[in-house]
Motif scaffolding. Structure first.
Motif, mmCIF file in Angstrom:
data_model
loop_
_atom_site.group_PDB
_atom_site.id
_atom_site.type_symbol
_atom_site.label_atom_id
_atom_site.label_comp_id
_atom_site.label_asym_id
_atom_site.label_seq_id
_atom_site.Cartn_x
_atom_site.Cartn_y
_atom_site.Cartn_z
ATOM 1 N N HIS A 177 6.458 1.894 38.332
ATOM 2 C CA HIS A 177 5.807 2.464 37.154
ATOM 3 C C HIS A 177 4.783 3.518 37.528
ATOM 4 C CE1 HIS A 177 7.692 -0.622 34.665
ATOM 5 N NE2 HIS A 177 7.329 -1.494 35.577
ATOM 6 N N GLY A 178 4.765 3.943 38.784
ATOM 7 C CA GLY A 178 3.774 4.914 39.215
ATOM 8 C C GLY A 178 4.372 6.075 39.972
ATOM 9 N N ARG A 179 5.518 6.569 39.488
ATOM 10 C CA ARG A 179 6.163 7.661 40.217
ATOM 11 C C ARG A 179 5.337 8.950 40.156
ATOM 12 N NH1 ARG A 179 11.278 5.357 38.094
ATOM 13 N NH2 ARG A 179 12.420 4.529 39.881
ATOM 14 N N ARG A 180 4.744 9.245 39.033
ATOM 15 C CA ARG A 180 3.885 10.432 38.954
ATOM 16 C C ARG A 180 2.700 10.295 39.905
ATOM 17 N NH1 ARG A 180 2.175 11.574 32.991
ATOM 18 N NH2 ARG A 180 1.563 9.390 33.179
ATOM 19 N N HIS A 233 5.914 11.001 30.594
ATOM 20 C CA HIS A 233 5.629 9.598 30.879
ATOM 21 C C HIS A 233 6.891 8.806 31.175
ATOM 22 C CE1 HIS A 233 1.308 9.516 29.996
ATOM 23 N NE2 HIS A 233 1.556 10.414 29.056
ATOM 24 N N ASP A 253 7.777 7.344 34.625
ATOM 25 C CA ASP A 253 7.222 6.077 35.109
ATOM 26 C C ASP A 253 7.875 4.860 34.473
ATOM 27 O OD1 ASP A 253 5.437 7.327 36.790
ATOM 28 O OD2 ASP A 253 3.853 7.431 35.282
#
Length: 454
Positions: free
Chosen positions: A115-118, A231, A234
């Motif tokens: 959930h934190g690819r950015r 968004h 993520d």
């Protein structure tokens, strides 16, 4: 009678001339920016978010090129050939041996951040910005402290690349193929690299640390740009870890081999192309320093071969953007067969012309082969393990590049021998590519939801 207007009330000739000059200086910049934005956001890429990823990858390519310019000037060009071979070997040993050990950690680490690819891409950018500043103090002397920082840059760059490849299917516009999306992203990086190379050379004239200062500024920009991605990048659920292969018949954890045999064959075929790339870079760099092309200096000879390879790579990426073939396996087999044929001709009729032709062919075919491999992984590997699959595949390709480069460093500077070794490398990959083509399924299960490959 109306009072006469003064030149100081905002409407006089001097003020109008100033505004006209301002527009003349401002329009090329804003016009170029608008043109780039139209190109990156065309065909629905702006609405899907792919356009922002394209721009982010261009930033990444420009920053990496400035670091490459700084390191090349320190490790390779500043010393005689024999010493340069030792320095390059030291660079590969110090940076790549630890990377080989750390690389398997990258995939599982990114798996734990679905959930934190950015944030992952932003962290990779910021890490390189800080490491570039750290390297600026040692780049002039080429001290040993330069190499750990270079290792950090390499790890951060590969981490970014793994995540970037994994998020492309999430940003696919309607009626957009994976090959086309991958090629558009890659082409943006290549164009940015081409623009950054002369800029880095100009900064190098000012001082050896200035390309690194420029790279740091670019990566700070990339850190901010990473958070402008949509968004949905993520949004991931239940991601797990993939393996390159698994032999347990009842294993519930999929690997590349269990998902698709053609993916594994395509990966090994790409590994041979990446080994060829590393081999040609180092072997031809040292060969042309000692034996330049007829009537040319060593620098010009290296430039001719490098430009040939760059043009070939860009053309391969551009072809991939509109290629309509539905079988990436067939593309990989075709381009490796073509490279093998040119490599054999270069060994039999060795000359400066054939070296340039081989470099261009290798660049063209490597670009198409990598785009096809990415599309196969995005098509056949479940999303639950796709990030880890990209991490493992990128690790294998990087190790293959280093092995090819190591062979290029230690091999005697004999052109015919070098081209024969290059042909042998490609022959191994061609065998795997043909095997993957023959074992590829003729049709997929009905009703299966797969991203569009072409």
């Amino acid at each position: 009678m109306a009072p006469a207007r003064s030149s100081g009330d905002g409407s006089g000739p001097a003020r109008r001339a100033g505004r006209a000059l301002g527009r003349a200086l401002h329009t090329p910049i804003t016009g170029t920016a608008r043109g780039i934005r139209r190109a990156t956001h065309a065909h629905g890429a702006g609405e899907s978010g792919l356009g922002k990823l394209i721009e982010l990858h261009a930033i990444n390519g420009a920053g990496d090129m400035l670091i490459t310019v700084a390191l090349a000037s320190t490790v390779f060009f500043s010393v005689p050939t024999d010493e340069a071979r030792g320095r390059v070997a030291l660079y590969l040993g110090i940076t790549m041996a630890p990377f080989t050990l750390l690389a398997p950690v990258i995939g599982p680490l990114l798996d734990r951040l679905p959930h934190g690819r950015r944030a992952s891409m932003a962290a990779a950018m910021l890490a390189r910005a800080l490491l570039a500043v750290m390297m600026s103090g040692a780049v002039a002397t080429g001290g040993i402290q330069l190499y750990p920082a270079a290792l950090g840059v390499l790890v951060a760059s590969k981490s970014y690349g793994v995540v970037r490849s994994a998020v492309v299917p999430r940003l696919l516009p309607p009626k957009f193929s994976l090959v086309k999306a991958n090629s558009r992203v890659t082409l943006a990086g290549l164009l940015a690299t081409g623009v950054a190379a002369p800029v880095g050379a100009g900064l190098q004239v000012i001082g050896p640390q200035w390309p690194l200062y420029g790279a740091s500024a670019i990566f700070v920009w990339g850190t901010v740009a990473a958070f402008t991605l949509p968004h949905k990048v993520d949004e991931a659920k239940g991601e797990r870890r993939a393996r390159l292969s698994t032999h347990e018949p009842h294993s519930k954890r999929p690997g590349l081999r269990t998902v698709s045999r053609s993916v594994l064959c395509g990966l090994l075929a790409n590994a041979s192309m990446r080994a060829l790339s590393g081999f040609l870079i180092f072997f031809l760099a040292f060969l042309l320093r000692e034996h330049p092309l007829g009537g040319q200096s060593a620098a010009v000879s290296l430039g001719i071969v490098a430009v040939s390879a760059g043009i070939g790579n860009a053309c391969g990426t551009a072809v991939g953007s509109w290629l309509r073939a539905r079988a990436p396996e067939a593309i990989i087999a075709a381009v490796l067969s073509l490279t093998l044929g040119v490599a054999i001709l270069a060994a039999v009729f060795f000359s400066g012309l054939f070296m340039a032709v081989l470099a261009a062919t290798a660049g063209f075919c490597q670009a198409l082969a990598k785009l096809s491999l990415d599309a196969m992984i995005q098509r056949d590997v479940p999303e639950a393990v796709r990030t880890s699959a990209f991490a493992r595949s990128e690790t294998l390709l990087q190790v293959a590049w280093v092995l090819g480069g190591a062979i290029g460093i230690v091999l005697p500077l004999n052109g015919v021998l070098g081209m024969s070794v290059a042909a042998a490398m490609v022959a191994l990959g061609t065998t795997m590519a043909l095997r993957g083509l023959l074992t590829a399924p003729r049709h997929h299960q009905p009703g299966a939801q797969r991203p569009r490959v072409a």
